[in-house]
Every structure is written in C-alpha cells, then in structure tokens.
Scaffold this motif. Structure first.
Motif, short mmCIF file in Angstrom:
data_model
loop_
_atom_site.label_atom_id
_atom_site.label_comp_id
_atom_site.label_asym_id
_atom_site.label_seq_id
_atom_site.Cartn_x
_atom_site.Cartn_y
_atom_site.Cartn_z
N GLU A 74 1.11 4.60 -3.84
CA GLU A 74 1.80 3.43 -4.05
C GLU A 74 2.85 3.39 -5.19
O GLU A 74 3.99 2.76 -5.02
CB GLU A 74 0.73 2.32 -4.64
CG GLU A 74 0.00 1.52 -3.62
CD GLU A 74 -1.10 2.55 -3.00
OE1 GLU A 74 -1.70 3.55 -3.61
OE2 GLU A 74 -1.85 1.96 -1.91
N SER A 92 0.94 -1.24 0.03
CA SER A 92 -0.05 0.01 -0.02
C SER A 92 0.88 1.47 -0.09
O SER A 92 2.07 1.02 0.27
CB SER A 92 -0.83 0.12 1.34
OG SER A 92 -1.86 -0.85 1.41
N ALA A 93 0.20 2.48 -0.14
CA ALA A 93 1.04 3.88 0.17
C ALA A 93 1.29 3.80 1.66
O ALA A 93 0.68 2.90 2.53
CB ALA A 93 0.09 4.70 -0.23
N THR A 115 -2.46 8.36 0.63
CA THR A 115 -3.82 8.39 -0.11
C THR A 115 -4.55 9.37 0.18
O THR A 115 -4.86 10.28 -0.72
CB THR A 115 -4.31 7.08 -0.29
OG1 THR A 115 -3.29 6.10 -0.48
CG2 THR A 115 -5.25 6.99 -1.57
N TYR A 135 -3.61 -1.43 -4.97
CA TYR A 135 -4.77 -0.59 -5.13
C TYR A 135 -5.06 -0.14 -6.53
O TYR A 135 -6.15 0.55 -6.90
CB TYR A 135 -4.33 0.68 -4.34
CG TYR A 135 -5.32 1.94 -4.14
CD1 TYR A 135 -6.47 1.72 -4.01
CD2 TYR A 135 -4.78 3.25 -4.31
CE1 TYR A 135 -7.44 2.75 -3.99
CE2 TYR A 135 -5.75 4.33 -4.27
CZ TYR A 135 -7.00 4.01 -3.79
OH TYR A 135 -7.58 5.14 -3.81
N ARG A 176 -11.26 2.17 -1.94
CA ARG A 176 -10.37 2.38 -0.93
C ARG A 176 -10.09 1.13 -0.14
O ARG A 176 -10.81 0.31 -0.32
CB ARG A 176 -10.95 3.44 0.23
CG ARG A 176 -11.05 4.83 -0.39
CD ARG A 176 -9.87 5.32 -0.89
NE ARG A 176 -8.74 5.48 0.06
CZ ARG A 176 -8.29 6.46 0.89
NH1 ARG A 176 -9.44 7.33 0.80
NH2 ARG A 176 -7.45 6.46 1.68
N SER A 177 -8.75 0.92 0.25
CA SER A 177 -8.18 -0.21 1.02
C SER A 177 -7.94 -1.32 -0.21
O SER A 177 -7.98 -2.41 0.18
CB SER A 177 -9.34 -0.68 1.98
OG SER A 177 -8.91 0.23 3.17
N GLY A 178 -7.90 -0.93 -1.45
CA GLY A 178 -8.00 -1.96 -2.43
C GLY A 178 -6.71 -2.80 -2.65
O GLY A 178 -6.85 -3.63 -3.54
N SER A 179 -5.61 -2.36 -1.88
CA SER A 179 -4.55 -3.31 -2.09
C SER A 179 -4.98 -4.72 -1.45
O SER A 179 -4.17 -5.66 -1.89
CB SER A 179 -3.39 -2.63 -1.15
OG SER A 179 -3.18 -1.47 -1.53
N ASP A 180 -5.76 -5.05 -0.46
CA ASP A 180 -6.34 -6.29 -0.02
C ASP A 180 -6.57 -7.14 -1.28
O ASP A 180 -6.38 -8.30 -1.54
CB ASP A 180 -7.34 -6.31 0.94
CG ASP A 180 -7.11 -5.48 2.23
OD1 ASP A 180 -6.02 -5.35 2.63
OD2 ASP A 180 -7.87 -4.82 2.70
#
Ligand code: ADP
Ligand code: ASP
Ligand code: MG
Length: 466
Positions: free
Chosen positions: A128, A40-41, A46, A193, A207-211
């Motif tokens: 990121e 993530s960033a 972000t 993300y 949002r929180s898209g890195s998961d």
C-alpha cells in the motif's frame, strides 16, 4: 454527498486500471461531492512481499532481494507512466525512497534471520505504501487535488495484535480530525490494510484488511455511503469461481453480509461490516470493470425478503477436532474446561456442535491451529475427563446464509435431503442461534460438490427480489 470509496488490488493492478479508478472518481468530484479514497496494494504485491520476507529469513543461499526490488520498481513506474506521466519524476522519487527502505529491511532481516510479528507487519504494509502515491499522482494528473496518508497518519489506531489488528475506539476522533479538513479541497488517498498502535507502531488488519480500513474511515467521517470497488459485480450467491451460475445479490442485510464474511466469502473482510452497521451507513459493493452495474447494497433489513436463503460459502483451511467420551455426560464444567484450554493457547474456534447425548463435542478450528488445539486438549484425556480427542484436517465447512431462515421451517430438511441424495456425508452440523446461518462440515473433496448441489436445490441462480 460525502462518499468513501475503496479500491481493491485488481482495481489498481496496473496503469490502465488506475486510470479507470480516476474515471470513476472524476464525475463525483466535479459534481462537488466530498470524496475519501482507501486503496489496496496492486494485486499480488502483498503476497510477493510475504514470500520474499519468508525467503530472506530462511534461505541458505543469497536471497533475490535486488531482482525483487527491480520488479516492484518496474511495475509501479510503468503504472505511473500510463496513469500519471507528468508525475513520473516527483512520484518516482517517492517510490525510490520506499523501495530503498524495503531493500534495507530485507537485508536487515536476512542478516538477523529473524522476522518478528512487528517487523513483519511493517514490511507487509509496503504494498500500500507503494500503490497509494501512484493513485494520488493519477488523480493530480487529471487536475484533482489529492494528498496521501498512511493508515497511522489517517488516525487508524489498533490493538497491538500484529497481523490481526483491531481498530480501537480512540481512532474515531483521530480519523475525523485528520480526514474531515482534507475533504474540503482535496481527495485524500488513504493506504488501506494498516494502522498503528497508540505508540505509533505499524500494524496490519489481517488479509484483505483494506475493506475494514474503508468502513472504519467511512464510519468515522460520517460518510453517507461506503463503496467497495472490486472485480465482481457485487456479493454473489456463492463464489463465482466455484459455481458458474452464481448471481449477484441486489441487497443483503448487515447481518447476512457479516455471516457471509465470517464464513469465508472472500469478497469482504470479516470485521468490515460492523463499523458501517453501527452507524447505519449503507455499503455498496461494485465492479470497477462494470461501473454501471448497480452492485450489491448492504443495509439494515427493511422488509422480509421473499427469498429465504441468500447465499452459500465454502471454507477450506480448517480442521475438525472431535472430543469424545461418555465421561462427559451430565458432568458440568467439561465444556468450560475444553474451551478454556483452547482459549489459553489462543486457538480461534470457528464452529461448535454438541450432540444431545453429550458424548461428543465437535469443534472447527483454523488448520494452522489444529496441532496446538489437539495438544491443548491432551491433558483432559490423561486426567480421564474425556476419552479421546481426534483431529481431522481433511474437511471443508459450508455455510448456508439468509435472514429469511429465521422461523422458517423445513430449510434444514431440504438442505440435508439434497446432500444425502447426492451422496455427500455430513460430519458435523451447527446452526447459530441467530438462525441466519446453518453450517456443516464435509470431507474436503466433497465441499465444492455440496455447494453446487445446494445452489441448484435452493434455486439460487434464479432472479431474486433482494
Ligand atoms: P479486492 O482485491 O477487490 O478486495 P478480493 O479478491 O478480495 O477483491 O474479493 C473479490 C473476490 O471474492 C471475487 O473476485 C470472487 O472471486 C471472490 N468471492 C468469494 N465469494 C464471493 C461472493 N459470495 N460474492 C462475490 N465474490 C466472491
Ligand atoms: N493488500 C492487502 C492484502 O492483500 C489488503 C487488501 O488488499 O485488502 O491482503
Ligand atoms: Mg478483498
């Protein structure tokens, strides 16, 4: 083993933390495991970019672009100094290039005073784009060969729904083709993300898209496990910021994790469970600050858990739309007309409940969609199909989640008796047909109290068997 590990914003928040990330990865690398990393960033970046982007398109005075760029430069260079001093120059140059792109974009937006969904996605992917090179350098500092890829280079291909990209099937072969060869002799660091459309336009995954990036990549490369490293020991019985006694759940099923993330447990992105579930890949949620803790394992439900209710979530930022009117009784097509009107305006419906008298349909939508939803239903009042439509923004939704509720009688009785005794008024109830979730709506100010009362009533702070 082939492992895909994702590190969230707090886990890469500064140089010391990035060193801890390398401490975690190093032994697995030395033992010869194949490792892919999604990052993530740095925490907060972000949000800061989003705020700055909004400022440059709305402000009347000269916006603070330069101080903002300077602050980002200082934060990332400081992290480099701590975690990868030998790469200060090489990686510093990469950061300079990205910061200069970012500055130019802010200036362009400021000139145009226009932020389209497409340019917004590109600009908010820069958190990121800045963090990943630092993490790659930190790995190389410790002698671990590493390469860095943005989401598009990694093959993550999405719909063109900017800000909420959905990964499309053709991603799988692309990701496999691009990542698998790298695993042999390096640890690829993939920017979470973000992805791109088939035409190569940058998108973000919400949002929180890195998961979600992590499970998509993990599933595509056929990882044995996907590990989500965060800042709490695992998925807990409820948000620890709401209930201090919240406990870590040793295991939850894919279905339970999905319900929890759909209903506001911020610990995982709502779309992130499905890619792993489809391939039956276990997801572990673990704490970067407490790596020896086993964390939570998300897998297929193997046996019936003794504990019926697993966890509670609390959602704010929603609104209750009530569609009232006896005209609806026995009249087919009213529900269809309501939901078509909402769908036409792209209103996302989160919960639905209809009284058996059919005189009322209650709908929960995101707060941002409330006005549009109410407006979309107005013509039905004018046409006499329904009597009136009301919209109430002063609400919170609470969800009670547990696969053990399936076929177990008496749970809702316990829930609503406890809430009644605590003086919490219920405005709407909805139970999914999966029976994994009972959710209800209360006045916004009653939300935290409802969660605390139920955490206590359902004894969620006591030891669990998984
Ligand atoms: P990351 O940056 O690592 O992705 P997030 O902030 O997105 O971390 O998610 C972790 C946070 O989610 C925790 O710090 C916690 O406050 C919050 N949270 C909300 N509900 C839960 C829950 N049921 N279990 C664990 N954490 C939760
Ligand atoms: N950096 C992105 C965000 O803050 C994605 C993520 O952290 O998962 O939403
Ligand atoms: Mg997160």
């Amino acid at each position: 083993m082939r492992l895909l590990m994702k590190f969230g914003g707090t886990s890469v928040g500064d140089g010391d933390r990035i060193r801890k990330v390398v401490d975690i990865l190093e032994p697995y690398h030395e033992e010869g495991h194949e490792l892919g990393v999604v990052v993530s960033a740095m925490s907060g970046v972000t949000n800061q970019i989003i705020e700055m982007a909004n400022e440059v398109v709305t402000c009347k005075e000269k916006p603070g672009i330069e101080p903002f760029i300077t602050q980002l430069r200082e934060r990332h260079r400081k992290a480099l100094e701590v975690a990868a001093p030998d790469y200060l120059e090489e990686t510093g140059r990469i950061l300079e290039g990205r910061l200069s792109d970012l500055r130019n974009m802010f200036m362009g937006l400021n000139n145009l005073r226009e932020l389209t969904p497409r340019s917004r996605d590109y600009i908010i992917s820069f958190g990121e784009r800045l963090s990943a090179p630092v993490i790659r350098a930190a790995l190389r500092q410790r002698g671990i060969p590493s390469v860095v890829l943005d989401g598009c280079e990694a093959g993550i291909t999405t719909t063109a729904t900017h800000g909420d990209g959905i990964v499309i099937p053709e991603s799988e072969a692309k990701i496999r083709g691009r990542i698998l060869p790298l695993l042999q002799d390096s640890v690829p660091v993939i920017m979470g993300y973000m992805g791109c459309t088939p035409q190569g336009i940058t998108t973000t995954l919400g949002r929180s898209g890195s998961d979600y990036s992590a499970t998509v990549v993990g599933a595509a490369i056929g990882a044995d496990e996907i590990w989500i490293w965060t800042d709490v020991d695992g998925i807990m019985t409820t948000d620890p910021r709401l209930v201090r006694e919240a406990r870590v759940l040793p295991s939850v099923s894919y279905l339970e994790a999905m319900e929890l993330s759909f209903f506001g447990a911020k610990v995982m992105h709502p779309r992130s469970i499905e890619p792993a579930m489809r391939k039956g890949i276990p997801i572990r949620v673990k704490n970067t600050f407490n790596p020896s803790h086993p964390g939570t394992c998300i897998t297929k439900e193997k046996r019936r858990a003794r504990r019926v209710v697993k966890a509670l979530t609390h959602i704010t930022g929603v609104a209750l739309i009530n569609v009232n009117g006896a005209q609806m009784i026995g009249r087919p097509g009213v529900a269809r007309a309501i939901f078509t009107a909402l769908a036409d305006k792209e209103v996302n419906v989160m919960m639905i409940s209809q009284g058996s008298s059919e005189a009322n349909i209650s709908i929960i939508v995101e707060l941002d969609h409330m006005e549009i939803a109410a407006e979309a239903l107005k013509p039905m009042v004018q046409q006499g199909i329904v009597r009136d439509v009301t919209a109430n923004p002063d609400v919170a939704a609470v969800a009670v989640v547990g696969a053990g509720m399936i076929g177990t009688p008496g749970i809702s009785g316990r829930i609503f008796t406890a809430l009644g005794l605590a003086g919490v008024n219920i405005m709407m109830i909805s139970q999914g047909s999966s029976e994994v979730n009972i959710s209800f709506v209360v006045k916004e100010s009653d939300g935290p109290k409802a969660v605390r009362v139920l955490h206590e009533e359902l004894r969620l702070s006591e030891e669990q068997d998984g």
